[in-house]
Motif scaffolding. Structure first.
Motif: not given
Length: 197
Positions: A11-23, A64-68, A107-113, A120-121
């Motif tokens: 990924k380009r640097a700007d695409a990585r930055r955008n994804e980081k912002t979203l995550l 969720i997987v990407a955030v983790y 992660k506590q918020g993700l625990a149930a999921v 996929c988890f």
């Protein structure tokens, strides 16, 4: 260009930055409102439209997987950085554990999921251990080598202990997990007949 080549291209640097912002935005919203929070809340936090979220993460499970994974990678990279930039290895360890607490709270918020039947988890727990136990071990070993903490500490055990202290809050406003974790980390300190403090 065939599809395989397109997937392999970094990924380009700007695409990585955008994804980081979203995550980062998704993680913040998950802490406040849980993993079932509306996608529009995450989009507002990130300053983008909901279509941007869905373009990067077509399903909530993908997000969720990407955030983790994003948070695990941040912790994995931060350990060596803290060892290089902190005043002492113990200071690096204490700061890293503080960051680990932030992760565990999310992660506590993700625990149930994460305990759902969605396959996929399944690999996430092993991924977490494979990436973070060695980092914590390195921090513990460095602090022990400097004589700052007792030697022979087990990274997995410490991380489980921190997780248990964080889980104990259960929404109780009088329970300060971060203070208790700080006491746990302080308890690692080596005190030689009152000389070292």
């Amino acid at each position: 260009m065939n599809e395989g080549e397109r997937v392999a291209r970094p990924k380009r640097a700007d695409a990585r930055r955008n994804e980081k912002t979203l995550l980062d935005a998704a993680a913040a919203v998950f802490v406040r409102s849980g993993v079932e929070a509306p996608i529009r809340d995450i989009a507002a936090e990130a300053g983008v439209g909901t279509a941007t979220i869905y373009r990067h993460f077509p399903t909530r499970a993908d997000l969720i997987v990407a955030v983790y994974r994003h948070q695990v990678e941040f912790l994995a990279e931060e350990g060596p950085t803290l060892l290089e930039t902190s005043e002492t290895p113990y200071a690096a360890l204490a700061r890293w554990i503080d960051l680990f607490v932030d992760f565990v709270v999310t992660k506590q918020g993700l625990a149930a999921v994460l305990q759902s039947d969605d396959p996929c988890f399944d690999p996430l727990h092993s991924y977490f251990l494979d990436r973070l136990v060695p980092v914590c071990s390195r921090l513990l070993d460095a602090a022990a080598a400097e004589g700052e903490i007792r030697s022979g500490q087990d990274a997995y055990e410490l991380m489980r202990g921190v997780g248990g202290l964080c889980a104990g809050a259960g929404g109780n406003s009088r329970y300060d997990a971060r203070r208790l974790v700080a006491l746990l980390v302080a308890g690692l300190r080596r005190v030689d007949e009152g000389v070292r403090k």
